[in-house]
Design an enzyme around this catalytic site. Structure first.
Site, mmCIF file in Angstrom:
data_model
loop_
_atom_site.group_PDB
_atom_site.id
_atom_site.type_symbol
_atom_site.label_atom_id
_atom_site.label_comp_id
_atom_site.label_asym_id
_atom_site.label_seq_id
_atom_site.Cartn_x
_atom_site.Cartn_y
_atom_site.Cartn_z
ATOM 1 N N ASP A 164 80.816 59.890 119.390
ATOM 2 C CA ASP A 164 81.337 60.400 118.123
ATOM 3 C C ASP A 164 81.364 61.925 118.159
ATOM 4 O O ASP A 164 80.771 62.547 119.038
ATOM 5 C CB ASP A 164 80.521 59.891 116.929
ATOM 6 N N THR A 181 79.092 51.044 117.690
ATOM 7 C CA THR A 181 79.838 52.232 118.112
ATOM 8 C C THR A 181 79.889 52.333 119.627
ATOM 9 O O THR A 181 80.948 52.570 120.222
ATOM 10 C CB THR A 181 79.184 53.511 117.541
ATOM 11 N N ASP A 204 46.987 41.843 99.884
ATOM 12 C CA ASP A 204 48.271 42.147 99.250
ATOM 13 C C ASP A 204 49.157 43.040 100.110
ATOM 14 O O ASP A 204 50.246 43.441 99.686
ATOM 15 C CB ASP A 204 48.047 42.804 97.880
ATOM 16 N N LYS A 209 85.646 58.624 115.870
ATOM 17 C CA LYS A 209 85.594 57.383 115.089
ATOM 18 C C LYS A 209 85.682 57.680 113.600
ATOM 19 O O LYS A 209 85.349 58.768 113.135
ATOM 20 C CB LYS A 209 84.301 56.617 115.385
ATOM 21 N N GLU A 261 48.200 46.089 101.402
ATOM 22 C CA GLU A 261 47.755 47.481 101.404
ATOM 23 C C GLU A 261 47.048 47.811 102.716
ATOM 24 O O GLU A 261 46.208 47.039 103.192
ATOM 25 C CB GLU A 261 46.808 47.712 100.226
ATOM 26 N N ARG A 296 68.377 60.181 110.160
ATOM 27 C CA ARG A 296 69.825 60.097 109.952
ATOM 28 C C ARG A 296 70.237 60.550 108.549
ATOM 29 O O ARG A 296 71.407 60.810 108.307
ATOM 30 C CB ARG A 296 70.314 58.663 110.202
#
Length: 308
Positions: free
Chosen positions: A168, A225, A37, A191, A39, A95
């Site tokens: 960024d 990006t 299954d 951005k 696991e 993140r």
């Protein structure tokens, strides 16, 4: 001194082999299996009683690999290991390190709690998405820096009109550290996102005309990006643009985006296994960096020499 034994989860076998070879040890034997299954089950195939155990596992894709790592840590503690260090070259869920909008999880803190509850005595990782994640752990954490890998490579390129760029605003400190080391200038790509992995607009703050630009980031996911920033930089008159990023997540259309971009090259490390080859992607290894860090930890010496 306790004997050192190094093991690998299923996601970082090749990197773990390199790290253990550089350290001067054979990679330990472990069985990782699944029930029908799905696991997972883990077991160590050799005695680790009283040993310093290092378990190497990047958590990308995150869900199964994080659980597998926790199961291995738990198995090691129950097998009477002296100390267990989770070596996580790429730390998934980093993140999500704060509440940036209502009713969301701080996933990085949750993962830190899971690793601690599993029984880890120490964490070793590289270039977290946000440095403050170190504070989510109530145990020693060695935060290695990819600059030890990238600086020698950039010095070898000997780019005549070098300038660094952050794709960024959040990565300004990272780009500034490189600019300071090389004693050159830096620019920023500002951005605005509509939603995750989708950029609404971007502009370059600074002058890149006639310069050899190096974009600096901690990870590359879809590369949207990075490629957009590279295009805008070239449109502003740059002579060349390349990128360095520690973690090559490279999901979605990342490979296609990079191949079709104006990037000279994307330089990443092997913290995450490369899914496919690309003429524009160069991979540098972090194996020596991690093996030296393991030597320092087991020998109770400073890791300061590993930072540039």
């Amino acid at each position: 001194m306790s004997e050192v034994k190094i093991f690998s989860g299923s996601n970082s076998t090749e990197l773990a082999k390199k790290i253990s070879k550089n350290f001067g040890k054979n990679l330990g034997e472990v069985t990782l299996s699944r029930f029908s299954d799905g696991e997972m089950s883990t077991s160590f195939d050799e005695s680790i009683r009283g040993c310093n155990v290092f378990i190497i596992q990047s958590t990308n894709p995150p869900s199964d690999n994080i659980l597998e790592l926790c199961l291995m840590i738990d198995a090691a503690k129950r097998a009477s290991a002296y100390k267990v260090c989770a070596v996580i070259p790429y730390f998934g869920y980093a993140r999500q390190d704060r509440k940036d909008r209502p009713r969301v999880s701080i996933a990085a803190k949750l993962i830190a709690n899971m690793l601690t509850s599993a029984g880890a005595d120490r964490i070793m990782t590289c270039d977290l998405h946000a440095g403050q994640i170190q504070g989510f752990f109530d145990l020693p954490l060695d935060h290695l820096n990819g600059s030890a890998i990238f600086v020698p490579y950039l010095q070898m390129l000997n780019l005549p009109d070098l300038i660094f760029a952050s794709p960024d605003v959040g990565g300004v400190a990272r780009a500034r550290a490189y600019a300071k080391h090389f004693e050159v200038d830096m620019v920023v790509c500002d951005k605005h996102r509509k939603r995750a992995n989708e950029i609404a607009s971007m502009q370059v703050i600074g002058d890149v005309e006639g310069r050899d630009v190096v974009l600096v980031d901690d990870l590359v996911d879809t590369a949207g990006t990075l490629c957009k920033a590279a295009q805008i930089i070239m449109d502003k008159g740059a002579k060349s643009v390349r990128a360095i990023a520690t973690h090559g997540v490279l999901s979605g259309k990342a490979y296609e985006n990079i191949e079709n971009s104006v990037l000279e090259e994307l330089v990443i490390t092997d913290t995450i296994p490369l899914k496919q080859k690309s003429s524009k992607i160069r991979v540098l290894s972090v194996a020596d960096l991690f093996s030296k860090a393991i030597h320092a930890v087991t020998g109770n010496t400073s890791i300061s020499s590993l930072f540039i």
